[in-house]
Design a protein around this motif. Sequence first.
Motif: not given
Length: 480
Positions: A430-442, A410-412, A416-419
């Motif tokens: 948005a992925a960058e903002m959360l320190g996530m790779t684009f792959r896992s963001f998608r 739920e937090l994630r 993600m919505l906020e980003a």
Amino acid sequence: MRDLLALMLGNEGFVVATAESGDRARERIDNHPPYDLVITYISMPGMSGIELLRHTRRTSPETAVILMTAFGTKDTAIQALNEGATYFVEKPFDIEEIKAVVRRTFELRRIAAENVDLKDQNRDLREKLRDRYQFDGLVGRSGKMRTILQLVERVAGTNSTIMLSGESGTGKELIARAIHYNSPRRERPFVSINCGALPDPLLESELFGHMKGSFTGATSSKKGLFEAADGGTIFLDEIGETSPAMQIKLLRVLQERQIRRVGGTAESAVDVRVITATNQDLEAMVREKTFREDLFYRINVIPIRLPALREKPEDVPALAEHFLEKYSRQVDKQIRTISEAAMECLESYAWPGNVRELENVIERSVALEAGDVIQPDSLPREIRCGHSRERDVEVLLPEGGIDLDRHVEELRRRYMLEAMERTSGVQTRAAEMLGMTFRSFRYFAKKYGISALRGAARRAEANDGIDEAVPEAEELQPVD
Ligand SMILES: Nc1ncnc2c1ncn2[C@@H]1O[C@H](COP(=O)(O)OP(=O)(O)OP(=O)(O)O)[C@@H](O)[C@H]1O
Ligand SMILES: [Mg+2]
């Protein structure tokens, strides 16, 4: 009462030993390096407090003694003081009063010790002190501080009376010393006294001295600080705390430059430079008639107002580096510098305790830092701003426990919505903002149906439910 006092004084930072009787106390006193202070009741089974006082005075004259009594008469009080007690406290005991009495005792001892220093001071020591208080120990790059240092340089050579004002910890005492050690009086003593720490009779005898027999306990004549400072500088700290009676006495000395010891008749001339300091608004006190106007004008010849640290934030980095060097040298640690992130925290903090607080913070972080660069983690929590690591995030675990996986999901989703909102839906950013790779963001975006349903998800967000926001199962095919 004994336990309470031990606890309370321990909290104040004193090391306390207790004894359950006068005889036990005598044993302790005999088998221990001199204590700074003994606090004792007067009436105890066995050895009485007065007897203990006598024993202490005989075997360890430098120990101060405070006597307490539940049923004091004037006679016992006088006897106690005549026998050399420092203070006499009667029931009902007020903890704050006892604390104040203990603090005063230590202030008196400090003054006594400083006076001994003054006598022993040789040229070498003065030279050393002078080096220490040259302007190079004083950090001040900001325009405000530079103006002050120029003023200090100009007035140091004169005999003018100076009034330093500013919040606690802004460097009033440091500036007073800088003025003295850059003046022609530098070879003579610099004497400092906190006027707020002593009750009137003691302050008076400290400042002006007293004659033998002038009051009970005055077993010998004593030189006052004005005399001790002859040819040098006297620093009257917390001048705003003096009583009206004391203000008149100070006014007289400042006007006539003559002092008379308590109980004495002869006046003697003193040649001292006077510097005063206060963190109160003396002008307002004059308006409210709690500070004498004539004394105010006497001491306010050259006013120097020291700015609060938050008024000169550009000095923070230089001060921090200055203290870093000082304390890493002191504890012999090789700490090179302060990380950019930590410095950002220091610069954005408001410093209610001013330079002293900054100094304490750096001292503490030097002690805590394991590496060779100060990181935000060794700063106190309130200064660390947004730079703390996860382990410092506060968590709230409800009584009944939580489903952690679901909660994290739920937090994630919310982050993600906020980003997405902040980046107007640009997934890479948005992925960058959360320190996530684009792959896992998608992957997760797809899982939560975020990309397709941004608007809808946002609306569902208002209903605060993951289920409504998640689209039909067939749409939720992860990409990897
Ligand atoms: N400009 C400065 N450069 C280097 N050190 C400083 C500076 N200003 C203050 N300090 C240091 O900060 C500490 C507090 O300064 P100081 O004792 O002079 O403050 P104060 O104004 O007298 O405070 P208080 O009103 O609480 O007595 C001292 O250790 C002092 O050396
Ligand atoms: Mg001070």
